[in-house]
Enzyme design. Structure first.
Site, mmCIF file in Angstrom:
data_model
loop_
_atom_site.group_PDB
_atom_site.id
_atom_site.type_symbol
_atom_site.label_atom_id
_atom_site.label_comp_id
_atom_site.label_asym_id
_atom_site.label_seq_id
_atom_site.Cartn_x
_atom_site.Cartn_y
_atom_site.Cartn_z
ATOM 1 N N HIS A 71 12.498 71.162 6.765
ATOM 2 C CA HIS A 71 13.037 69.907 6.202
ATOM 3 C C HIS A 71 13.194 70.056 4.687
ATOM 4 O O HIS A 71 14.233 69.726 4.111
ATOM 5 C CB HIS A 71 12.100 68.737 6.525
ATOM 6 C CG HIS A 71 12.314 67.528 5.665
ATOM 7 N ND1 HIS A 71 11.865 67.447 4.367
ATOM 8 C CD2 HIS A 71 12.974 66.355 5.902
ATOM 9 C CE1 HIS A 71 12.231 66.291 3.837
ATOM 10 N NE2 HIS A 71 12.901 65.609 4.754
ATOM 11 N N ASN A 72 12.157 70.567 4.042
ATOM 12 C CA ASN A 72 12.217 70.708 2.586
ATOM 13 C C ASN A 72 13.265 71.736 2.163
ATOM 14 O O ASN A 72 13.957 71.542 1.171
ATOM 15 C CB ASN A 72 10.847 71.103 2.034
ATOM 16 C CG ASN A 72 9.934 69.906 1.898
ATOM 17 O OD1 ASN A 72 10.055 68.937 2.640
ATOM 18 N ND2 ASN A 72 8.995 69.967 0.977
ATOM 19 N N LYS A 119 8.296 70.625 8.759
ATOM 20 C CA LYS A 119 8.374 69.960 7.454
ATOM 21 C C LYS A 119 8.880 70.941 6.385
ATOM 22 O O LYS A 119 9.650 70.576 5.500
ATOM 23 C CB LYS A 119 6.999 69.401 7.052
ATOM 24 C CG LYS A 119 6.946 68.821 5.629
ATOM 25 C CD LYS A 119 7.858 67.643 5.485
ATOM 26 C CE LYS A 119 8.025 66.959 4.169
ATOM 27 N NZ LYS A 119 7.542 67.370 2.929
ATOM 28 N N SER A 170 7.254 63.010 5.151
ATOM 29 C CA SER A 170 8.321 62.977 4.156
ATOM 30 C C SER A 170 8.759 61.556 3.853
ATOM 31 O O SER A 170 8.700 60.687 4.704
ATOM 32 C CB SER A 170 9.534 63.773 4.640
ATOM 33 O OG SER A 170 10.569 63.640 3.686
ATOM 34 N N GLU A 180 16.380 70.065 2.339
ATOM 35 C CA GLU A 180 16.426 69.157 1.170
ATOM 36 C C GLU A 180 16.907 69.931 -0.064
ATOM 37 O O GLU A 180 17.773 69.448 -0.808
ATOM 38 C CB GLU A 180 15.015 68.591 0.963
ATOM 39 C CG GLU A 180 14.824 67.733 -0.270
ATOM 40 C CD GLU A 180 13.347 67.341 -0.440
ATOM 41 O OE1 GLU A 180 12.747 66.820 0.517
ATOM 42 O OE2 GLU A 180 12.798 67.563 -1.541
HETATM 43 C C1 6PG Z 1 9.409 64.851 0.949
HETATM 44 C C2 6PG Z 1 9.610 65.884 -0.134
HETATM 45 C C3 6PG Z 1 8.342 66.299 -0.791
HETATM 46 C C4 6PG Z 1 8.522 67.435 -1.801
HETATM 47 C C5 6PG Z 1 9.258 67.046 -3.023
HETATM 48 C C6 6PG Z 1 9.194 68.041 -4.161
HETATM 49 O O1 6PG Z 1 9.771 65.198 2.057
HETATM 50 O O2 6PG Z 1 8.958 63.727 0.689
HETATM 51 O O3 6PG Z 1 10.157 67.008 0.443
HETATM 52 O O4 6PG Z 1 7.488 66.690 0.209
HETATM 53 O O5 6PG Z 1 7.285 67.891 -2.174
HETATM 54 O O6 6PG Z 1 10.561 66.765 -2.709
HETATM 55 O O7 6PG Z 1 9.590 69.320 -3.779
HETATM 56 P P1 6PG Z 1 10.020 70.388 -4.887
HETATM 57 O O8 6PG Z 1 9.110 70.164 -6.083
HETATM 58 O O9 6PG Z 1 9.792 71.719 -4.308
HETATM 59 O O10 6PG Z 1 11.421 70.075 -5.227
#
Ligand code: 6PG
Length: 482
Positions: A187-188, A184, A129, A191
């Site tokens: 984590h997302n 991960k 990430s 996010e």
């Molecule tokens: C990271 C992000 C990345 C992710 C994007 C887009 O940790 O660098 O999580 O891996 O793919 O943020 O995610 P979405 O298109 O689902 O918003």
């Protein structure tokens, strides 16, 4: 004589930046890309003057690698990963390592660990990430899979990863099977939750009459508080950003969210494991609702909302929003760790939650001071059952509670949706309730379907059925739980 320490397939943005990061740390990297002209462009461009070894066939690529060979895939998740594995595997030998650094579904990773394991190869699924910037200067890296491979990739991964203040790398061994990609994925999901919480805050601030410039200043100020984080920092910058005509760019961006699926996967897994991951799931649905732009435009013309009520004290409201954001964020992380705890238990991973918090402390998209506080909570109590029960977070929730409730009362009065904040509060109130109305629910299930219930005055595990109508039988249905 092979000279590359590691090989990387896939020269898109993340791949190129990781290669340059490894190169900067003294590693020799061999690269390959399906469209081989990309290799040439890379060598003539960003990699010019570096030790990077360009290769134009899989054979040449594998031949360039020192043993045990370390092959890293930075390609699109899904079938493409399997295609490259199929191409590269015939050229590898026992003990060689294949690493998937994309956003793969953890069950795919689990399968690949097993399949390659049968061939004597070591497979790692490693979440990475931090976007482009992180890949280049220090991402958060979450490797899992075949444990025997860790010693061989550890020096490279820990060298290129982000570091916390004391120099500890934001990269550590996660666990067996698909656990690296699972962490991960969570984590997302977090996010998604963080992003949506900030968007709800922005929506309510805007409804309260704050300008973009004022909001940029507020978020900047918050970034000096316990909310200090990468996402708050970029929000302040985005709100201040001007388009070529001097107007704020954010006002010209279509309000329909995209998503690549990792948030959805997190919610699906939470449903599978029976964990109430309400905030992240609401964040996924909020993206879905935003994407129904045409429907919303039509409905906006016909469906009434409440009449606007003026705000007496904007400053006080903004402070209550800060508290709402903070408290909701605590709930979101508490739910995320609940999910990982259950996943660890059911999938047999033995996850180290303090180490996970530390991996997310720097380099990744959700990096924040807050993750340092979470790490400290797990340092205080390694087997902490729930973040909300830690003294630090308990105190934080107590402090933020009244602002949180009053901000949400406003959102209801004004008809401004705040699904994540609202669901966080509902979860908090539910979690702290020793009695919920599920007694009535169980009675209804037993009434219409003889699904049985347990009694407060009897030990758990004893099931009862009542013939509620006098006309039903005394036969009850089985009492399994899905
Ligand atoms: C990271 C992000 C990345 C992710 C994007 C887009 O940790 O660098 O999580 O891996 O793919 O943020 O995610 P979405 O298109 O689902 O918003």
């Amino acid at each position: 004589m092979p000279k590359a320490d590691i090989g990387l397939i896939g020269l898109a943005v993340m791949g190129q930046n990781l290669v340059m990061n490894m190169n900067d740390h003294g590693f020799t990297v061999a690269v390959y890309n399906r469209t081989t002209s990309k290799v040439d462009e890379f060598l003539a461009g960003p990699a010019k003057g570096s030790k990077v070894v360009g290769t134009r066939s899989i054979e040449e690529f594998v031949a360039a690698l020192k043993k045990p060979r370390r092959v890293m895939l930075m390609v699109k998740a899904g079938e493409v990963v399997d295609q490259f594995i199929a191409q590269v595997v015939p050229h590898l030998e026992k003990g060689d390592i294949v690493i998937d650094g994309g956003n793969s579904l953890y069950t795919d990773t689990q399968r690949r660990v097993e399949e390659l394991g049968k061939k004597g190869l070591l497979f790692l699924g490693s979440g990475i990430s931090g976007g482009e910037e992180g890949a280049r200067h220090g991402p958060s890296i979450m490797p899992g899979g075949a444990p025997e491979a860790w010693a061989a990739v550890k020096p490279i991964f820990q060298a290129i990863s982000a570091k916390v203040e004391d120099g500890t790398p934001c990269c550590d061994w996660v666990g067996k099977g698909g656990s690296g990609h699972y962490v991960k994925m969570v984590h997302n999901g977090i996010e998604y939750g963080d992003i949506q919480l900030i968007c709800e805050t922005y929506h309510l601030m805007r409804a309260a009459g704050c300008s973009n410039t004022e909001m940029a200043e507020i978020f900047s100020a918050w970034n000096r508080s316990e909310l200090l984080s990468y996402l708050i920092e970029i929000t302040a910058k985005i709100l201040a950003y001007k388009d070529t005509d001097g107007s704020h760019l954010v006002d010209h961006i279509l309000d329909a969210a995209g998503q690549k699926g990792t948030g959805k996967w997190t919610s699906i897994d939470a449903l599978e494991l029976g964990m109430p991951l309400t905030l992240i799931s609401e964040a996924v649905y909020a993206r879905c609702l935003s994407a129904l732009k045409e429907d919303r435009v039509t409905a906006a013309k016909v469906l009434p909302g409440p009449a606007p009520k003026p705000l007496k004290d904007r400053k006080e409201f903004v402070e209550s929003l800060r508290q709402a954001l903070y408290a909701s964020k605590i709930v979101s992380y508490a739910q995320g760790f609940m999910l990982m705890r259950e996943a660890s238990r059911q999938y047999g991973w033995d996850l180290n939650f303090g180490a996970i918090a530390l991996m997310w402390r720097g380099g990744c998209i959700i990096r924040s001071i807050f993750l340092g506080d979470i790490k400290k909570a797990f340092d205080r109590k390694k087997d902490l059952h729930n973040l909300l029960l830690d003294d630090f977070f308990k105190k934080a929730m107590t402090g933020a509670q009244s602002g949180w409730r009053s901000a949400l009362a406003r959102s209801l009065e004004w008809g401004i949706p705040a699904p994540c904040m609202t669901s966080a509060l509902a979860f908090y109130d539910g979690y702290r309730s020793d009695r919920l109305p599920a007694n009535l629910l169980q009675a209804q299930r037993d009434y219409f379907g003889a699904h049985t219930y347990e009694r407060l005055d009897k030990p758990r595990g004893q099931f009862f059925h009542t013939n509620w109508t006098g006309t039903g039988g005394s036969v009850s249905s089985t009492t399994y739980n899905a």
